[in-house]
Scaffold this active site. Structure first.
Site, PDB file in Angstrom:
ATOM      1  N   HIS A   6       0.831  -1.203   0.000  1.00  0.00           N
ATOM      2  CA  HIS A   6       0.000   0.000   0.000  1.00  0.00           C
ATOM      3  C   HIS A   6       0.865   1.252   0.000  1.00  0.00           C
ATOM      4  O   HIS A   6       1.574   1.526   0.967  1.00  0.00           O
ATOM      5  CB  HIS A   6      -0.897  -0.029   1.238  1.00  0.00           C
ATOM      6  N   GLU A  33       0.573  -0.631  -4.820  1.00  0.00           N
ATOM      7  CA  GLU A  33      -0.480   0.366  -5.019  1.00  0.00           C
ATOM      8  C   GLU A  33       0.096   1.766  -4.863  1.00  0.00           C
ATOM      9  O   GLU A  33       0.906   2.024  -3.970  1.00  0.00           O
ATOM     10  CB  GLU A  33      -1.600   0.151  -3.994  1.00  0.00           C
ATOM     11  N   ASP A  35      -0.945   6.270  -5.694  1.00  0.00           N
ATOM     12  CA  ASP A  35      -1.985   7.272  -5.942  1.00  0.00           C
ATOM     13  C   ASP A  35      -1.467   8.302  -6.941  1.00  0.00           C
ATOM     14  O   ASP A  35      -0.314   8.727  -6.844  1.00  0.00           O
ATOM     15  CB  ASP A  35      -2.336   7.986  -4.639  1.00  0.00           C
ATOM     16  N   HIS A  48      -0.393  10.942  -2.323  1.00  0.00           N
ATOM     17  CA  HIS A  48      -1.739  10.629  -1.850  1.00  0.00           C
ATOM     18  C   HIS A  48      -2.647  11.850  -1.771  1.00  0.00           C
ATOM     19  O   HIS A  48      -3.755  11.858  -2.294  1.00  0.00           O
ATOM     20  CB  HIS A  48      -1.691   9.948  -0.477  1.00  0.00           C
ATOM     21  N   GLU A 107      -4.252   4.072  -8.502  1.00  0.00           N
ATOM     22  CA  GLU A 107      -5.476   4.779  -8.126  1.00  0.00           C
ATOM     23  C   GLU A 107      -5.441   6.224  -8.627  1.00  0.00           C
ATOM     24  O   GLU A 107      -4.581   7.008  -8.219  1.00  0.00           O
ATOM     25  CB  GLU A 107      -5.679   4.777  -6.607  1.00  0.00           C
TER      26      GLU A 107
END
Length: 236
Positions: A6, A33, A35, A48, A107
């Site tokens: 993450h 993962e 962002d 993020h 994401e």
């Protein structure tokens, strides 16, 4: 059950930095993962928040800052002195580092209503890098996901449920031909996992950083968890 790093190995290094992603790879992560936001000059950057407040810059959102301004911020010192000088990476740098060795859960934090053209730019980069098979595009912004799907019928999509009702989420996943439903620990229960999987979806749960809740989720059949500690399975 797969463990997805993450924001990289963000339990050990500043999130969404090359240092965190490099460490995740060293720890054997099979999926990472990140962002993605877009700067004023249309550069895709990995961070993020939609601003730099957490690293000391008081004013300015990413969408209003040029790449050079975003890159001027030290995004490592807040985590620890040894990470001083870490910069917000460009998406191209992250993809260079991964080089197809592991799956990328990408994401998009907000779609074109906030970052004009971001879906097309992300897809263009994925295609240029030959990373269509190894990249899953996800978002809480479901309009963004519909835009991605309209641009590319082959894109792999992950649906972040957020505050959307479960039945609506399953319906939209079907419309989008999403491959996975992403839900929080609080939202995860055996009934929902079974229903989603019966609908042909993988179930991914965020954010799980302890062995005991990870074991519970594995027992009810969750396909993967997002974890700040990619070596959690080794420590469990």
């Amino acid at each position: 059950m797969q463990i997805i790093a993450h924001r990289g190995a963000s339990g050990y290094a500043p999130e969404n930095t090359l240092a965190a992603i490099r460490l995740a790879l060293e720890q054997g992560a099979r999926a990472v993962e990140i962002d993605v936001h877009q700067t004023r000059d249309h550069e895709l950057v990995v961070i993020h928040d939609d601003n730099l407040k957490r690293v000391g810059r008081k004013k300015g959102k990413i969408k209003d800052l040029r790449l050079s301004e975003v890159r001027a911020a030290d995004v490592g010192s807040w985590f620890g002195a040894r990470f001083r000088g870490e910069r917000v990476p460009k998406l191209t740098e992250v993809m260079d580092l991964l080089d197809g060795r592991t799956e990328l859960q990408l994401e998009i934090k907000a779609g074109s209503r906030f970052y004009p053209g971001i879906e097309e730019r992300v897809l263009d980069l994925i295609h240029k890098r030959g990373a269509l098979k190894t990249t899953v595009v996800s978002s809480f912004d479901h309009v963004c996901l519909y835009a991605v799907r309209s641009l590319d019928p082959r894109a792999r999509l992950g649906y972040l449920m957020g505050l959307t009702g479960f039945k609506t989420a399953l319906k939209e996943c079907a419309e989008l031909k999403a491959e996975s439903l992403h839900i929080s620990r609080r939202q995860a229960n055996a009934r929902r996992v079974k229903a989603a999987q019966q609908a042909g979806l993988k179930v991914l749960v965020y954010t799980v950083n302890e062995a005991k809740p990870a074991a519970r989720l594995e027992k009810i059949g969750v396909d993967a968890i997002f974890c700040n500690y990619p070596d959690l399975g080794l420590k469990a």
